[in-house]
Motif scaffolding. Structure first.
Motif, PDB file in Angstrom:
ATOM      1  N   GLY A 143      39.500 -79.460  -9.742  1.00 52.49           N
ATOM      2  CA  GLY A 143      40.848 -79.873  -9.388  1.00 52.49           C
ATOM      3  C   GLY A 143      41.824 -78.713  -9.388  1.00 52.49           C
ATOM      4  N   VAL A 144      41.669 -77.792 -10.349  1.00 52.72           N
ATOM      5  CA  VAL A 144      42.557 -76.634 -10.458  1.00 52.72           C
ATOM      6  C   VAL A 144      42.323 -75.647  -9.322  1.00 52.72           C
ATOM      7  CG1 VAL A 144      43.133 -74.601 -11.862  1.00 52.72           C
ATOM      8  CG2 VAL A 144      42.834 -76.823 -12.955  1.00 52.72           C
ATOM      9  N   GLY A 166      43.848 -81.642 -12.809  1.00 55.88           N
ATOM     10  CA  GLY A 166      43.657 -80.273 -12.317  1.00 55.88           C
ATOM     11  C   GLY A 166      44.617 -79.945 -11.186  1.00 55.88           C
ATOM     12  N   GLN A 167      44.829 -80.903 -10.291  1.00 53.30           N
ATOM     13  CA  GLN A 167      45.780 -80.703  -9.194  1.00 53.30           C
ATOM     14  C   GLN A 167      47.211 -80.542  -9.710  1.00 53.30           C
ATOM     15  OE1 GLN A 167      45.467 -80.590  -5.503  1.00 53.30           O
ATOM     16  NE2 GLN A 167      43.575 -79.798  -6.389  1.00 53.30           N
ATOM     17  N   ILE A 168      47.570 -81.322 -10.721  1.00 53.88           N
ATOM     18  CA  ILE A 168      48.913 -81.227 -11.313  1.00 53.88           C
ATOM     19  C   ILE A 168      49.112 -79.849 -11.951  1.00 53.88           C
ATOM     20  CG2 ILE A 168      50.428 -82.118 -13.128  1.00 53.88           C
ATOM     21  CD1 ILE A 168      49.161 -84.890 -12.637  1.00 53.88           C
ATOM     22  N   VAL A 169      48.097 -79.409 -12.704  1.00 56.36           N
ATOM     23  CA  VAL A 169      48.157 -78.079 -13.332  1.00 56.36           C
ATOM     24  C   VAL A 169      48.270 -76.999 -12.261  1.00 56.36           C
ATOM     25  CG1 VAL A 169      46.845 -76.377 -14.667  1.00 56.36           C
ATOM     26  CG2 VAL A 169      46.924 -78.755 -15.419  1.00 56.36           C
ATOM     27  N   THR A 192      42.978 -78.848   1.054  1.00 56.93           N
ATOM     28  CA  THR A 192      41.532 -78.991   1.237  1.00 56.93           C
ATOM     29  C   THR A 192      41.072 -80.390   0.848  1.00 56.93           C
ATOM     30  OG1 THR A 192      41.250 -76.646   0.737  1.00 56.93           O
ATOM     31  CG2 THR A 192      39.280 -78.018   0.626  1.00 56.93           C
ATOM     32  N   LEU A 193      41.597 -80.898  -0.259  1.00 53.73           N
ATOM     33  CA  LEU A 193      41.247 -82.246  -0.706  1.00 53.73           C
ATOM     34  C   LEU A 193      41.727 -83.300   0.287  1.00 53.73           C
ATOM     35  CD1 LEU A 193      41.965 -82.070  -4.548  1.00 53.73           C
ATOM     36  CD2 LEU A 193      39.743 -82.311  -3.449  1.00 53.73           C
ATOM     37  N   LYS A 194      42.947 -83.118   0.805  1.00 58.60           N
ATOM     38  CA  LYS A 194      43.476 -84.055   1.795  1.00 58.60           C
ATOM     39  C   LYS A 194      42.626 -84.048   3.055  1.00 58.60           C
ATOM     40  CE  LYS A 194      48.371 -84.025   0.438  1.00 58.60           C
ATOM     41  NZ  LYS A 194      49.743 -83.601   0.841  1.00 58.60           N
ATOM     42  N   PHE A 237      37.006 -68.975 -13.810  1.00 59.05           N
ATOM     43  CA  PHE A 237      36.632 -70.373 -13.605  1.00 59.05           C
ATOM     44  C   PHE A 237      35.178 -70.524 -13.147  1.00 59.05           C
ATOM     45  CE2 PHE A 237      41.329 -71.101 -13.015  1.00 59.05           C
ATOM     46  CZ  PHE A 237      41.473 -71.886 -14.146  1.00 59.05           C
ATOM     47  N   ASN A 238      34.718 -69.588 -12.303  1.00 63.04           N
ATOM     48  CA  ASN A 238      33.339 -69.685 -11.804  1.00 63.04           C
ATOM     49  C   ASN A 238      32.321 -69.554 -12.935  1.00 63.04           C
ATOM     50  OD1 ASN A 238      34.010 -70.106  -9.122  1.00 63.04           O
ATOM     51  ND2 ASN A 238      34.052 -67.926  -8.635  1.00 63.04           N
ATOM     52  N   SER A 239      32.568 -68.606 -13.841  1.00 58.79           N
ATOM     53  CA  SER A 239      31.649 -68.405 -14.971  1.00 58.79           C
ATOM     54  C   SER A 239      31.660 -69.615 -15.910  1.00 58.79           C
ATOM     55  CB  SER A 239      32.039 -67.150 -15.755  1.00 58.79           C
ATOM     56  OG  SER A 239      31.921 -65.997 -14.947  1.00 58.79           O
ATOM     57  N   ILE A 240      32.859 -70.156 -16.159  1.00 57.37           N
ATOM     58  CA  ILE A 240      32.962 -71.332 -17.019  1.00 57.37           C
ATOM     59  C   ILE A 240      32.235 -72.514 -16.388  1.00 57.37           C
ATOM     60  CG2 ILE A 240      34.559 -73.003 -18.044  1.00 57.37           C
ATOM     61  CD1 ILE A 240      36.650 -70.732 -18.131  1.00 57.37           C
TER      62      ILE A 240
END
Length: 351
Positions: free
Chosen positions: A63-64, A193-196, A70-72, A211-214
């Protein structure tokens, strides 16, 4: 002649895939050595840490990192959604029904053949299809939507198809509980995630958080607990010859399905982008064990052949993860090629 930039990019892709596949093999071996650690009731408590925390965090990161545009755009990709859901709940079961009719003349136990049909009506999972699509640079938003939507539909469609095919009635599936779980672990974290992202985008860009590693470590943890559960379940009464035959049958089935989906979705009939095709291949070919095993246990409670009925799904789930990892390099090369959206290269399974 390849430029230095192309060679550097290809080297990075190979190293990333090697790291992912090495991690994948590592967690599978760890799960095999001590499955009780990551199984339900073990010290890691995957029924909480994996089922809720890891999946929640994985979808929160999605979400972040995914732009709202892209989601829309993914939400209105009706062609992609119809292709994935249509194959999942119509084409796959129809194909499996024909295959099982042919296999009735084999030495496989009839209940295993019934288990193959049960496998075919399962929805896509909410994690593995997304992580494979993301790993190859495919349309993550489309994979996310179809995994969540397919799982939601599967709560109603999967039991209905099983009842239709096996003539069972008076079955109560805890739809409300499953829907709540999907809402909490998929919808809520994506929205948060989108809100953040909206309020902290500039700060996130400056910090360049890993983020990718996490996400990759979360994926490894989910895979580890999945395999711990698989290795902890007993496949009783299945002789070695039947087990090996069924294993190779499922591997062959997955190869045929993935190739068919790639060829079909890349044809001029659908006019999909290469990133969409990656989402179609992984979402439509993967099956959920999270919903599958509880549904089998509820519908066939008391059936003396229930272990046979669950065996195809128990084998299909880990194989789809391993085989998905083997196709990463293939899809990444294809997605990076100028002809990727229209032409498929010669298939080569790579680790």
């Amino acid at each position: 002649m390849q430029s230095k930039l192309d060679l550097h990019l290809e080297f990075n892709i190979k190293m990333n895939n090697l790291q992912f596949c090495s991690g994948l093999i590592g967690v599978i071996l760890l799960a095999k050595l001590a499955p009780s650690i990551g199984n339900k009731g073990g010290i890691l408590h995957p029924e909480i840490t994996s089922k809720y925390f890891a999946v929640f965090l994985l979808f929160f990161i999605n979400g972040v990192t995914l732009p709202i545009e892209t989601l829309k755009a993914a939400l209105f990709r009706v062609d992609v959604h119809c292709l994935i859901q249509g194959f999942t709940f119509v084409v796959f079961p129809a194909f499996m029904y024909i295959l099982v009719m042919m296999l009735h003349y084999s030495f496989l136990h009839p209940a295993i053949l019934d288990g193959m049909i049960i496998l075919s009506v399962m929805p896509p999972p909410v994690s593995s299809a997304i992580m494979m699509t993301k790993a190859v640079g495919g349309n993550v938003a489309a994979a996310l939507f179809n995994s969540a939507f397919g799982s939601m539909m599967g709560v109603f469609i999967t039991p209905s198809l099983i009842m239709l095919l096996f003539g069972r009635s008076e079955i109560e599936v805890p739809t409300e509980i499953i829907i709540k779980q999907l809402f909490i672990t998929v919808v809520v974290p994506v929205v948060l995630g989108q809100i953040v992202r909206i309020y902290t985008l500039e700060w996130l860009n400056k910090k360049n958080l890993p983020f990718n590693s996490i996400s990759q470590w979360l994926i490894f943890f989910i895979i580890y607990t999945t395999f711990c559960a698989s290795f902890s379940r007993e496949i009783s009464g299945l002789d070695t010859v039947s087990f090996l035959f069924l294993t190779f049958l499922i591997i062959g089935l997955q190869i045929c399905i993935m190739v068919f989906l790639a060829v079909m979705s890349s044809s001029a009939l659908f006019k999909l982008k290469s990133s969409d095709i990656a989402a179609v291949v992984y979402c439509a070919s993967h099956k959920s064990i999270t919903l599958g095993i509880p549904v089998i246990e509820i519908i066939f409670e008391g059936n003396q052949n229930i272990s046979y009925l669950a065996t195809p799904l128990l084998l299909y789930n880990p194989i789809q993860i391993v085989f998905g990892g083997m196709t990463l390099t293939y899809f990444q090369k294809w997605l990076g090629s100028p002809k990727g959206s229209r032409v498929l290269p010669t298939y080569q399974s790579q680790v």
